[in-house]
Design a protein around this motif. Structure first.
Motif, PDB file in Angstrom:
ATOM      1  N   ASN A   1      17.822   4.592   9.919  1.00  0.00           N
ATOM      2  CA  ASN A   1      19.097   4.042   9.430  1.00  0.00           C
ATOM      3  C   ASN A   1      19.012   3.715   7.940  1.00  0.00           C
ATOM      4  O   ASN A   1      19.465   2.664   7.507  1.00  0.00           O
ATOM      5  CB  ASN A   1      19.488   2.797  10.236  1.00  0.00           C
ATOM      6  N   ASP A   2      18.410   4.626   7.183  1.00  0.00           N
ATOM      7  CA  ASP A   2      18.302   4.438   5.742  1.00  0.00           C
ATOM      8  C   ASP A   2      19.581   4.958   5.088  1.00  0.00           C
ATOM      9  O   ASP A   2      19.657   6.096   4.619  1.00  0.00           O
ATOM     10  CB  ASP A   2      17.073   5.185   5.205  1.00  0.00           C
ATOM     11  N   PHE A   3      20.600   4.098   5.028  1.00  0.00           N
ATOM     12  CA  PHE A   3      21.891   4.535   4.518  1.00  0.00           C
ATOM     13  C   PHE A   3      21.895   4.671   2.993  1.00  0.00           C
ATOM     14  O   PHE A   3      22.744   5.375   2.446  1.00  0.00           O
ATOM     15  CB  PHE A   3      22.981   3.567   4.955  1.00  0.00           C
ATOM     16  N   THR A   4      20.984   4.004   2.321  1.00  0.00           N
ATOM     17  CA  THR A   4      20.883   4.183   0.873  1.00  0.00           C
ATOM     18  C   THR A   4      20.465   5.615   0.544  1.00  0.00           C
ATOM     19  O   THR A   4      21.065   6.292  -0.295  1.00  0.00           O
ATOM     20  CB  THR A   4      19.872   3.196   0.274  1.00  0.00           C
ATOM     21  N   LYS A   5      19.445   6.086   1.244  1.00  0.00           N
ATOM     22  CA  LYS A   5      18.985   7.458   1.039  1.00  0.00           C
ATOM     23  C   LYS A   5      20.037   8.462   1.517  1.00  0.00           C
ATOM     24  O   LYS A   5      20.240   9.507   0.888  1.00  0.00           O
ATOM     25  CB  LYS A   5      17.663   7.664   1.779  1.00  0.00           C
ATOM     26  N   LEU A   6      20.712   8.138   2.616  1.00  0.00           N
ATOM     27  CA  LEU A   6      21.750   9.024   3.135  1.00  0.00           C
ATOM     28  C   LEU A   6      22.902   9.161   2.141  1.00  0.00           C
ATOM     29  O   LEU A   6      23.448  10.257   1.950  1.00  0.00           O
ATOM     30  CB  LEU A   6      22.269   8.494   4.473  1.00  0.00           C
ATOM     31  N   GLU A   7      23.267   8.071   1.487  1.00  0.00           N
ATOM     32  CA  GLU A   7      24.333   8.130   0.495  1.00  0.00           C
ATOM     33  C   GLU A   7      23.924   9.012  -0.682  1.00  0.00           C
ATOM     34  O   GLU A   7      24.736   9.777  -1.211  1.00  0.00           O
ATOM     35  CB  GLU A   7      24.674   6.722   0.014  1.00  0.00           C
ATOM     36  N   ARG A   8      22.674   8.934  -1.103  1.00  0.00           N
ATOM     37  CA  ARG A   8      22.199   9.779  -2.195  1.00  0.00           C
ATOM     38  C   ARG A   8      22.229  11.255  -1.790  1.00  0.00           C
ATOM     39  O   ARG A   8      22.544  12.128  -2.610  1.00  0.00           O
ATOM     40  CB  ARG A   8      20.784   9.371  -2.594  1.00  0.00           C
ATOM     41  N   LEU A   9      21.920  11.539  -0.539  1.00  0.00           N
ATOM     42  CA  LEU A   9      21.993  12.922  -0.063  1.00  0.00           C
ATOM     43  C   LEU A   9      23.439  13.411  -0.055  1.00  0.00           C
ATOM     44  O   LEU A   9      23.716  14.561  -0.408  1.00  0.00           O
ATOM     45  CB  LEU A   9      21.386  13.026   1.340  1.00  0.00           C
ATOM     46  N   ASN A  10      24.363  12.540   0.349  1.00  0.00           N
ATOM     47  CA  ASN A  10      25.781  12.913   0.335  1.00  0.00           C
ATOM     48  C   ASN A  10      26.267  13.186  -1.091  1.00  0.00           C
ATOM     49  O   ASN A  10      27.023  14.130  -1.331  1.00  0.00           O
ATOM     50  CB  ASN A  10      26.621  11.812   0.971  1.00  0.00           C
ATOM     51  N   VAL A  11      25.831  12.353  -2.037  1.00  0.00           N
ATOM     52  CA  VAL A  11      26.208  12.558  -3.437  1.00  0.00           C
ATOM     53  C   VAL A  11      25.648  13.884  -3.945  1.00  0.00           C
ATOM     54  O   VAL A  11      26.338  14.650  -4.628  1.00  0.00           O
ATOM     55  CB  VAL A  11      25.710  11.384  -4.301  1.00  0.00           C
ATOM     56  N   LEU A  12      24.398  14.182  -3.582  1.00  0.00           N
ATOM     57  CA  LEU A  12      23.782  15.436  -4.005  1.00  0.00           C
ATOM     58  C   LEU A  12      24.543  16.634  -3.453  1.00  0.00           C
ATOM     59  O   LEU A  12      24.783  17.617  -4.170  1.00  0.00           O
ATOM     60  CB  LEU A  12      22.323  15.478  -3.549  1.00  0.00           C
ATOM     61  N   SER A  13      24.950  16.562  -2.204  1.00  0.00           N
ATOM     62  CA  SER A  13      25.684  17.687  -1.611  1.00  0.00           C
ATOM     63  C   SER A  13      27.031  17.884  -2.291  1.00  0.00           C
ATOM     64  O   SER A  13      27.453  19.027  -2.528  1.00  0.00           O
ATOM     65  CB  SER A  13      25.868  17.456  -0.108  1.00  0.00           C
ATOM     66  N   ARG A  14      27.709  16.797  -2.621  1.00  0.00           N
ATOM     67  CA  ARG A  14      29.003  16.922  -3.296  1.00  0.00           C
ATOM     68  C   ARG A  14      28.835  17.497  -4.702  1.00  0.00           C
ATOM     69  O   ARG A  14      29.642  18.323  -5.146  1.00  0.00           O
ATOM     70  CB  ARG A  14      29.695  15.556  -3.357  1.00  0.00           C
ATOM     71  N   GLU A  15      27.777  17.071  -5.396  1.00  0.00           N
ATOM     72  CA  GLU A  15      27.520  17.609  -6.724  1.00  0.00           C
ATOM     73  C   GLU A  15      27.203  19.098  -6.654  1.00  0.00           C
ATOM     74  O   GLU A  15      27.660  19.877  -7.505  1.00  0.00           O
ATOM     75  CB  GLU A  15      26.358  16.847  -7.374  1.00  0.00           C
ATOM     76  N   TYR A  16      26.446  19.496  -5.639  1.00  0.00           N
ATOM     77  CA  TYR A  16      26.101  20.917  -5.526  1.00  0.00           C
ATOM     78  C   TYR A  16      27.339  21.755  -5.226  1.00  0.00           C
ATOM     79  O   TYR A  16      27.524  22.839  -5.794  1.00  0.00           O
ATOM     80  CB  TYR A  16      25.054  21.119  -4.431  1.00  0.00           C
ATOM     81  N   CYS A  17      28.194  21.268  -4.317  1.00  0.00           N
ATOM     82  CA  CYS A  17      29.394  22.028  -3.973  1.00  0.00           C
ATOM     83  C   CYS A  17      30.355  22.135  -5.156  1.00  0.00           C
ATOM     84  O   CYS A  17      31.047  23.143  -5.309  1.00  0.00           O
ATOM     85  CB  CYS A  17      30.098  21.364  -2.782  1.00  0.00           C
ATOM     86  N   ALA A  18      30.384  21.087  -5.988  1.00  0.00           N
ATOM     87  CA  ALA A  18      31.273  21.115  -7.151  1.00  0.00           C
ATOM     88  C   ALA A  18      30.743  22.031  -8.248  1.00  0.00           C
ATOM     89  O   ALA A  18      31.509  22.716  -8.928  1.00  0.00           O
ATOM     90  CB  ALA A  18      31.474  19.705  -7.697  1.00  0.00           C
ATOM     91  N   SER A  19      29.402  22.056  -8.425  1.00  0.00           N
ATOM     92  CA  SER A  19      28.809  22.864  -9.486  1.00  0.00           C
ATOM     93  C   SER A  19      27.412  23.295  -9.053  1.00  0.00           C
ATOM     94  O   SER A  19      26.422  22.607  -9.329  1.00  0.00           O
ATOM     95  CB  SER A  19      28.734  22.047 -10.788  1.00  0.00           C
ATOM     96  N   PRO A  20      27.285  24.418  -8.321  1.00  0.00           N
ATOM     97  CA  PRO A  20      25.994  24.846  -7.773  1.00  0.00           C
ATOM     98  C   PRO A  20      24.932  25.030  -8.858  1.00  0.00           C
ATOM     99  O   PRO A  20      25.212  25.519  -9.949  1.00  0.00           O
ATOM    100  CB  PRO A  20      26.320  26.179  -7.100  1.00  0.00           C
ATOM    101  N   PHE A  21      23.714  24.611  -8.538  1.00  0.00           N
ATOM    102  CA  PHE A  21      22.574  24.831  -9.425  1.00  0.00           C
ATOM    103  C   PHE A  21      21.494  25.554  -8.643  1.00  0.00           C
ATOM    104  O   PHE A  21      21.632  25.767  -7.430  1.00  0.00           O
ATOM    105  CB  PHE A  21      22.063  23.505 -10.011  1.00  0.00           C
ATOM    106  N   ASP A  22      20.406  25.964  -9.309  1.00  0.00           N
ATOM    107  CA  ASP A  22      19.430  26.812  -8.642  1.00  0.00           C
ATOM    108  C   ASP A  22      18.638  26.045  -7.588  1.00  0.00           C
ATOM    109  O   ASP A  22      18.611  24.816  -7.557  1.00  0.00           O
ATOM    110  CB  ASP A  22      18.493  27.481  -9.649  1.00  0.00           C
ATOM    111  N   ALA A  23      17.991  26.818  -6.700  1.00  0.00           N
ATOM    112  CA  ALA A  23      17.283  26.240  -5.562  1.00  0.00           C
ATOM    113  C   ALA A  23      16.112  25.372  -6.001  1.00  0.00           C
ATOM    114  O   ALA A  23      15.769  24.385  -5.334  1.00  0.00           O
ATOM    115  CB  ALA A  23      16.801  27.358  -4.637  1.00  0.00           C
ATOM    116  N   GLU A  24      15.464  25.722  -7.109  1.00  0.00           N
ATOM    117  CA  GLU A  24      14.345  24.917  -7.600  1.00  0.00           C
ATOM    118  C   GLU A  24      14.797  23.507  -7.972  1.00  0.00           C
ATOM    119  O   GLU A  24      14.132  22.516  -7.662  1.00  0.00           O
ATOM    120  CB  GLU A  24      13.686  25.600  -8.807  1.00  0.00           C
ATOM    121  N   GLU A  25      15.940  23.429  -8.642  1.00  0.00           N
ATOM    122  CA  GLU A  25      16.491  22.124  -9.008  1.00  0.00           C
ATOM    123  C   GLU A  25      16.900  21.342  -7.763  1.00  0.00           C
ATOM    124  O   GLU A  25      16.668  20.132  -7.676  1.00  0.00           O
ATOM    125  CB  GLU A  25      17.702  22.320  -9.930  1.00  0.00           C
TER     126      GLU A  25
END
Length: 266
Positions: A90-114
């Motif tokens: 139930n680490d919702f802090t980490k889960l929120e960061r993952l959600n932010v990362l997914s939204r950033e990727y969908c808005a502006s995709p970057f390479d797999a290494e990044e």
């Protein structure tokens, strides 16, 4: 083929598709371990795949496994499977960061290494020890008082919350799985609470146990199980519900065993 740093969703795939598939499997695993619902994991991975430029994403997630098949524009199909062995947390802090990362990727995709680098940064994050202990003490004390205990019951529950945090930090590594850990933790905590209550008759043993058991009850897992069933993910919901019930049963067995044994001793 030169890698692009930005492209709109639905464009042609950029970068190494195999590396991207590996990284979104890592993302799904992290989301599962942080307490995300099955539907949320599938939806996130589908959206990221479309942003990468995949022709079609086929994502299947249950509590113990993730299977992804990507159909690329050139006709190739890539499939990878990830076995999930870590129990949902139930680490919702980490889960929120993952959600932010997914939204950033969908808005502006970057390479797999990044993407992989940022996922590793999130994986390495942890709640500071002081905050984790303080939160557990506050929760256990509050519940003990809320359910009718005295101020001293709340303070005692807070003291045993520290013991539970220490066992989560050190004893959990020695246990085979969460069920074994719950039995051991409940029994040791129960014996300690019974001993203190015997030495100090003014304390209410049941209120202290209620306060501390709240730190171990799989409430979020049960909630997610019901939600999975309601959203159509029946297999995942049933698996998660059975697992949560087993955890709760182990907690009950540990505390009841401690109460029974302490009654025989004292």
């Amino acid at each position: 083929m030169e890698k692009e740093t930005h492209m709109p969703a639905g464009g042609s795939c950029q970068g190494d598709a195999g590396r991207f598939l590996h990284e979104i499997l890592v993302m799904g695993e992290l989301m599962q371990s942080c307490g995300a619902e099955v539907f949320r994991v599938e939806d996130t991975l589908n959206r990221m795949g479309r942003a990468f430029g995949v022709e079609r994403m086929n994502v299947f997630v249950i509590t113990s496994s993730i299977v992804i098949t990507m159909e690329l524009p050139d006709g190739r199909e890539l499939t990878q499977t990830r076995r999930i062995r870590e129990a949902g947390g139930n680490d919702f802090t980490k889960l929120e960061r993952l959600n932010v990362l997914s939204r950033e990727y969908c808005a502006s995709p970057f390479d797999a290494e990044e993407l992989g680098r940022r996922l590793q940064d999130i994986r390495r994050e942890s709640i500071p020890r002081r905050k984790r202990f303080a939160g557990s003490v506050l929760a256990a004390s509050s519940f003990a008082v809320f359910f009718g205990g005295s101020l001293w019951d709340g303070l005692t529950a807070g003291a045993f919350a520290v013991l539970i945090c220490l066992m989560q930090e050190y004893v959990a590594k020695l246990c085979l799985n969460t069920m074994v850990f719950n039995v051991v933790t409940a029994f040791l905590s129960g014996m300690g609470i019974c001993a203190v209550s015997h030495l100090i008759p003014e304390l209410h043993m049941d209120m202290i146990i209620i306060g501390d058991i709240m730190l171990l009850i799989p409430g979020i897992a049960i909630t997610n199980a019901v939600r999975d069933v309601l959203t159509g993910d029946t297999i995942s919901g049933i698996m998660r519900f059975i697992e949560a019930m087993l955890w709760a049963g182990c907690l009950a067995f540990g505390f009841v065993s401690a109460i029974w044994l302490s009654g025989r001793i004292w």
